[in-house]
Write an enzyme that holds these catalytic residues in place. Sequence first.
Site, PDB file in Angstrom:
ATOM      1  N   GLN A   1      19.862  -9.025   5.535  1.00  0.00           N
ATOM      2  CA  GLN A   1      21.298  -8.421   5.590  1.00  0.00           C
ATOM      3  C   GLN A   1      21.223  -7.443   6.787  1.00  0.00           C
ATOM      4  O   GLN A   1      20.416  -6.621   6.609  1.00  0.00           O
ATOM      5  CB  GLN A   1      21.362  -8.089   4.325  1.00  0.00           C
ATOM      6  CG  GLN A   1      22.926  -7.819   4.147  1.00  0.00           C
ATOM      7  CD  GLN A   1      23.213  -7.383   2.444  1.00  0.00           C
ATOM      8  OE1 GLN A   1      22.220  -7.033   1.656  1.00  0.00           O
ATOM      9  NE2 GLN A   1      24.370  -7.445   2.119  1.00  0.00           N
TER      10      GLN A   1
ATOM     11  N   ASN B   1      30.904  -5.977  -1.800  1.00  0.00           N
ATOM     12  CA  ASN B   1      31.176  -7.255  -1.190  1.00  0.00           C
ATOM     13  C   ASN B   1      30.964  -7.551   0.151  1.00  0.00           C
ATOM     14  O   ASN B   1      31.287  -8.235   0.991  1.00  0.00           O
ATOM     15  CB  ASN B   1      33.029  -7.440  -1.083  1.00  0.00           C
ATOM     16  CG  ASN B   1      33.729  -7.228  -2.549  1.00  0.00           C
ATOM     17  OD1 ASN B   1      33.177  -7.825  -3.564  1.00  0.00           O
ATOM     18  ND2 ASN B   1      34.761  -6.624  -2.597  1.00  0.00           N
ATOM     19  N   HIS B   2      29.452  -7.114   0.099  1.00  0.00           N
ATOM     20  CA  HIS B   2      28.754  -7.595   1.516  1.00  0.00           C
ATOM     21  C   HIS B   2      27.614  -8.597   1.076  1.00  0.00           C
ATOM     22  O   HIS B   2      26.566  -8.434   1.443  1.00  0.00           O
ATOM     23  CB  HIS B   2      28.002  -6.302   1.684  1.00  0.00           C
ATOM     24  CG  HIS B   2      28.957  -4.953   2.372  1.00  0.00           C
ATOM     25  ND1 HIS B   2      28.433  -3.961   2.898  1.00  0.00           N
ATOM     26  CD2 HIS B   2      30.215  -5.146   2.379  1.00  0.00           C
ATOM     27  CE1 HIS B   2      29.473  -3.102   3.083  1.00  0.00           C
ATOM     28  NE2 HIS B   2      30.713  -3.624   2.918  1.00  0.00           N
ATOM     29  N   HIS B   3      27.967  -9.668   0.509  1.00  0.00           N
ATOM     30  CA  HIS B   3      27.061 -10.702   0.107  1.00  0.00           C
ATOM     31  C   HIS B   3      26.317 -11.331   1.463  1.00  0.00           C
ATOM     32  O   HIS B   3      26.956 -11.355   2.561  1.00  0.00           O
ATOM     33  CB  HIS B   3      27.518 -11.852  -0.698  1.00  0.00           C
ATOM     34  CG  HIS B   3      28.439 -11.140  -1.847  1.00  0.00           C
ATOM     35  ND1 HIS B   3      29.686 -10.804  -1.792  1.00  0.00           N
ATOM     36  CD2 HIS B   3      27.838 -11.042  -3.240  1.00  0.00           C
ATOM     37  CE1 HIS B   3      30.101 -10.196  -2.990  1.00  0.00           C
ATOM     38  NE2 HIS B   3      28.903 -10.497  -3.689  1.00  0.00           N
TER      39      HIS B   3
END
Length: 453
Positions: free
Chosen positions: A428, A387-389
């Site tokens: 990211q 859940n680190h998009h």
Amino acid sequence: MYSRGHRDVYDGWLRDGNVGWGYEDVLPFFKMSENNKDYQTEYHGTRGPISVQKPSEILPITRTLMEAARELGYEEIDMSHPEPMGFSIAQLMITSSKTRVTTATAYLRPHLRIRGNLRVKTNSHVTRLLVAADRRSVYGVEYVDSANRTRRLTARKEVILCAGVIGSAHLLMLSGIGPAEDLRPLGVPVVQNLRVGHNLQHHVASKLSFQLNVTNDRLLTFETIGQYLKHRSGPLSTTGGLQTSAFLRSDRAGPADPADVQLFFDGYSPNCAYAQPVYSECSAAADPVLMNIRPVNVRPLSRGTIRLTSADPFVRPRIDPNYLAAEADVDVLVWGLRTANDLVRTGALKRLGATVDRKPAEHCGRHAFGTDPYWRCLIRYHTRGENHHAGTCKMGPATDPTAVVDPELRVHRVRGVRVADSSVFPTQPNCNPIAPAVMVAERAAQFIKNTWR
């Protein structure tokens, strides 16, 4: 979990033409939001709305994991140091009363009743941006309210889009801002042909399960529940195995590169609905205690896409994460699983009777456990996202053909709209994304004030 990533991530943004986004530029905005209870250094803030601290009750397994890390030669670190490399008792976004801090509790709720210029519309769904007839500017939003009525809100100055990596990209495309080759077949008039929805990045993890011969450390009991409810203390005031984390450099990284592996530890709780082996159902009475080590590739090379499938705003977009398309991403996770296996074999964990669960994972029984072919099979069949998009509305200068927003977060060639969430990350950050996302919001607030003051 509060961490910021390596300084080179942000310096890389700067090198790519994002003026004002190098590490020294963004550090003040990290500090602006932070109220750190543990560290009083030049890298931390102490007056912000987000309370950051380590758990007050350190579990025995946490100390054991830190001892195991030292056996392998790793140091204890501050996870928000500019160049984090090693193990840490993780800092969490929690208050002194052991309740979780979110952006809603820190920024929104304290102002709901005292600010006349803040109104929250609940149970409403934004369906598109309102674009001027000349297709050069945005002047508001259209939404469906709780009574299923279509409404419009117009902006005196500009619209700030903060719908997240999936939602922001979806709304822009519904409004005609996106890849022309995807919009035209769906009958969406093209406002600007931008690479919205491309550059999708995500942190992908595999896991190694192991057992501890510990039968008297059950955390979820009537006593511990009462202790937390009455006093906000005890083992339920913390996060179990997740108290520990690590940033490590795999054998795929260069000697001066940022960490490309983050380790998470979960389990060490009585009801193992989450911390279960990949091949079996979990029993609430499981004995001995089960834990997982989850190596996460935090510098992935693979890129995915989000594409519009319909002009109907209530039809979900198609998400292709394209996980592990780059074989190097698999190599990083193989190294992470080997390192996890080494940790379980340390003297510190052996003293707790730690044994790796060697039952072959589904689809991987043809490979010998612990070999690289086995790890590769495990990674290909048993991975999960964190859940680190990030990245679907990429920030970049006008000369970057893949950029969606400029370094002040304004959508290229469309006036009156900015994006302020983790969709703008060009690459990211190699960490949990909440602190970088809040930093972007603080940065956006400054841009907005500078524009309209």
